[in-house]
Design an enzyme around this catalytic site. Sequence first.
Site, PDB file in Angstrom:
ATOM      1  N   PHE A   1       0.717  -1.159  -0.076  1.00 44.80           N
ATOM      2  CA  PHE A   1      -0.001  -0.092   0.152  1.00 44.80           C
ATOM      3  C   PHE A   1       0.805   1.373  -0.120  1.00 44.80           C
ATOM      4  O   PHE A   1       1.713   1.252   0.881  1.00 44.80           O
ATOM      5  CB  PHE A   1      -0.956  -0.040   1.309  1.00 44.80           C
ATOM      6  CG  PHE A   1      -1.889   1.081   1.099  1.00 44.80           C
ATOM      7  CD1 PHE A   1      -1.598   2.497   1.475  1.00 44.80           C
ATOM      8  CD2 PHE A   1      -3.193   1.103   0.829  1.00 44.80           C
ATOM      9  CE1 PHE A   1      -2.417   3.640   1.478  1.00 44.80           C
ATOM     10  CE2 PHE A   1      -4.079   2.018   0.586  1.00 44.80           C
ATOM     11  CZ  PHE A   1      -3.626   3.355   1.151  1.00 44.80           C
TER      12      PHE A   1
ATOM     13  N   ASP B   1       9.138   2.822   1.770  1.00 46.39           N
ATOM     14  CA  ASP B   1       8.128   3.532   2.024  1.00 46.39           C
ATOM     15  C   ASP B   1       7.931   3.338   3.588  1.00 46.39           C
ATOM     16  O   ASP B   1       7.268   2.347   3.936  1.00 46.39           O
ATOM     17  CB  ASP B   1       7.034   2.987   1.353  1.00 46.39           C
ATOM     18  CG  ASP B   1       5.817   3.806   1.726  1.00 46.39           C
ATOM     19  OD1 ASP B   1       4.813   3.798   1.077  1.00 46.39           O
ATOM     20  OD2 ASP B   1       5.729   4.392   2.852  1.00 46.39           O
TER      21      ASP B   1
ATOM     22  N   LYS C   1       2.624  10.382   8.519  1.00 43.92           N
ATOM     23  CA  LYS C   1       1.992  10.011   9.867  1.00 43.92           C
ATOM     24  C   LYS C   1       2.763  10.459  11.067  1.00 43.92           C
ATOM     25  O   LYS C   1       2.890  11.676  11.352  1.00 43.92           O
ATOM     26  CB  LYS C   1       2.017   8.396   9.716  1.00 43.92           C
ATOM     27  CG  LYS C   1       0.913   7.874   8.749  1.00 43.92           C
ATOM     28  CD  LYS C   1       0.850   6.803   8.719  1.00 43.92           C
ATOM     29  CE  LYS C   1       0.009   5.982   7.587  1.00 43.92           C
ATOM     30  NZ  LYS C   1      -1.646   5.881   7.765  1.00 43.92           N
TER      31      LYS C   1
ATOM     32  N   THR D   1       2.452  23.895  -4.464  1.00 43.59           N
ATOM     33  CA  THR D   1       2.410  25.384  -3.730  1.00 43.59           C
ATOM     34  C   THR D   1       3.214  25.233  -2.478  1.00 43.59           C
ATOM     35  O   THR D   1       3.752  26.329  -2.369  1.00 43.59           O
ATOM     36  CB  THR D   1       0.996  25.609  -3.515  1.00 43.59           C
ATOM     37  OG1 THR D   1       0.341  25.474  -5.006  1.00 43.59           O
ATOM     38  CG2 THR D   1       0.681  26.848  -2.851  1.00 43.59           C
TER      39      THR D   1
HETATM   40  C1  LIG Z   1       2.976   2.498   3.828  1.00 41.03           C
HETATM   41  C2  LIG Z   1       2.045   3.555   3.241  1.00 41.03           C
HETATM   42  N1  LIG Z   1       2.399   4.519   2.378  1.00 41.03           N
HETATM   43  C3  LIG Z   1       1.778   5.322   1.807  1.00 41.03           C
HETATM   44  C4  LIG Z   1       0.391   5.669   2.435  1.00 41.03           C
HETATM   45  C5  LIG Z   1      -0.435   6.687   2.238  1.00 41.03           C
HETATM   46  O1  LIG Z   1      -0.310   8.002   2.939  1.00 41.03           O
HETATM   47  P1  LIG Z   1      -1.626   9.020   3.023  1.00 41.03           P
HETATM   48  O2  LIG Z   1      -1.837   9.383   1.712  1.00 41.03           O
HETATM   49  O3  LIG Z   1      -2.870   8.271   3.503  1.00 41.03           O
HETATM   50  O4  LIG Z   1      -1.059  10.146   4.186  1.00 41.03           O
HETATM   51  C6  LIG Z   1       0.024   5.170   3.510  1.00 41.03           C
HETATM   52  C7  LIG Z   1      -1.412   5.555   4.320  1.00 41.03           C
HETATM   53  N2  LIG Z   1      -1.726   4.297   5.415  1.00 41.03           N
HETATM   54  C8  LIG Z   1      -2.944   3.995   5.177  1.00 41.03           C
HETATM   55  C9  LIG Z   1      -3.963   3.480   6.017  1.00 41.03           C
HETATM   56  S1  LIG Z   1      -5.327   3.379   5.663  1.00 41.03           S
HETATM   57  C10 LIG Z   1      -5.433   4.156   4.327  1.00 41.03           C
HETATM   58  C11 LIG Z   1      -6.318   4.576   3.518  1.00 41.03           C
HETATM   59  O5  LIG Z   1      -6.323   5.359   2.619  1.00 41.03           O
HETATM   60  O6  LIG Z   1      -7.573   3.639   3.782  1.00 41.03           O
HETATM   61  C12 LIG Z   1      -3.908   4.865   4.429  1.00 41.03           C
HETATM   62  C13 LIG Z   1       0.869   3.932   4.174  1.00 41.03           C
HETATM   63  O7  LIG Z   1       0.408   3.154   4.996  1.00 41.03           O
END
Ligand SMILES: Cc1ncc(COP(=O)(O)O)c(CNc2csc(C(=O)O)c2)c1O
Length: 461
Positions: A179, A288, A319, A343
């Site tokens: 992910f 990542d 996070k 931006t």
């Molecule tokens: C390993 C890893 N890489 C990238 C991301 C994306 O980060 P955000 O864009 O959500 O800040 C995440 C975000 N985690 C996440 C947990 S639940 C979720 C969702 O969109 O459902 C997203 C991550 O765990």
Amino acid sequence: CDYDGPAMKTQVPGPRSQELTKQLGEIQNVGAVNFFCNYNESRGNYLVDVDGNRMLDLYTQISSIPLGYNHPALIKLMAHPDNLSTIVNRPALGILPPGNFPEKLMESLLSVAPSGMTRVQTMACGSCSNENAYKAMFIWYRNKERGHNTPSAEDLSSCMVNQGPGCPDLSILSFMGGFHGRTLGCLATTHSKAIHKVDVPSLDWPIAPFPKLKYPLEEFARENAQEEARCLEEAEDQIVKWRHKGKPVAGIVIEPIQAEGGDNHASPEFFKSLRNIARKHGCAFHVDEVQTGGGCTGKFWAHEHWGMDDPGDIVSFSKKLLTGGFYHKNELQADQPYRIFNTWMGDPSKNLFLTEVLNVIRTENLLEEVTRSGKALLNGLYELQTQYPGILSRARGQGTFCAIDVCDDATRTSIILKARNKGVVLGGCGDRSIRFRPALVFKEYHVHLFLNIFNDVLAQH
Ligand SMILES: Cc1ncc(COP(=O)(O)O)c(CNc2csc(C(=O)O)c2)c1O
């Protein structure tokens, strides 16, 4: 700055939450809303909802709260007059950074830079950090292929209509179960749930299998080593195959622990071998750490457990670091301005908070605490899976970044909801795991509080 335990007044979501869900439902999709929160009353490890329920939080806003709620060190920062202008005025950092920006980056992000990296580009969230990291890898790869960094006239004209050679047929190798975000490029490397991807166009990029380890690890060392070797061979085959397809792999992206995909672990040897495969085939290696970074595995970066001096070419984060961004090797810096750009390019007020978070981690030895709490949590989970073999299996984790499998999705959901009504906030991941993502201030005391409640819930099943 913590309460002494959970205190429940209603079922969750309570009446006030339900009322507010209806109100918000008039404005946006509320299908994912669990309940509404009272962030004034929430403190430390405890999340308080609008119905006055006080819950021990082992999910912490999808693993993004480093020191729990309303930590005094962060509150104090707000009272400092020097910080006011940083919080009130949001600069376009790419063109008009504040005078203290280099110093503040040194104090915060560069003080925890991964081994071998001295450059960092801040962004807003995990997805936009990964999107821009991918672009940095493509730019680096094309300049390497050209032998210089001057696009041809044909490059410049064809890219304007989304065609080659200006828009090159390059790819990124990702892993099944990974992910990396939900924006278009990240989504092409995300393979955890179909609902994230269905109806959205994607790209013909290679996807390798991620090891599915058997637990306990010490009992299945041989099978797990064979499984990792299979996945590495498959990954290398894909790189070769995509080169032959004319879509060479510019970069490999991987999480140290696949989180959304179900808390899937692999050995340090697996990652060392993959890093070497990347070098061998001229691909950049992007770690990542959006979910694993920030201390929850007992080290500040999960990749530190690999024991490598040169763990990657890019490490992205968000996070628990309160702001998004990616560290990178010098050669991955875009060769011209306005290529990796937007931006805001981050948020200096979040760097202020991060500096305070890092101070607290250091002065309160929180990484050692996480290791201690994590051991107590994992041992507790081992005991519970022995006690409830029909419900629980595959307890696993590093630091407090732990998880356990439940016999099926419905039972997992029922356990999470029952635990919540007994004052514990938990989250799921993958198709049957419960994941644990407490704050760095989660002590052994909280572990035992949680385990007792978790045991009560399991005893009812
Ligand atoms: C390993 C890893 N890489 C990238 C991301 C994306 O980060 P955000 O864009 O959500 O800040 C995440 C975000 N985690 C996440 C947990 S639940 C979720 C969702 O969109 O459902 C997203 C991550 O765990």
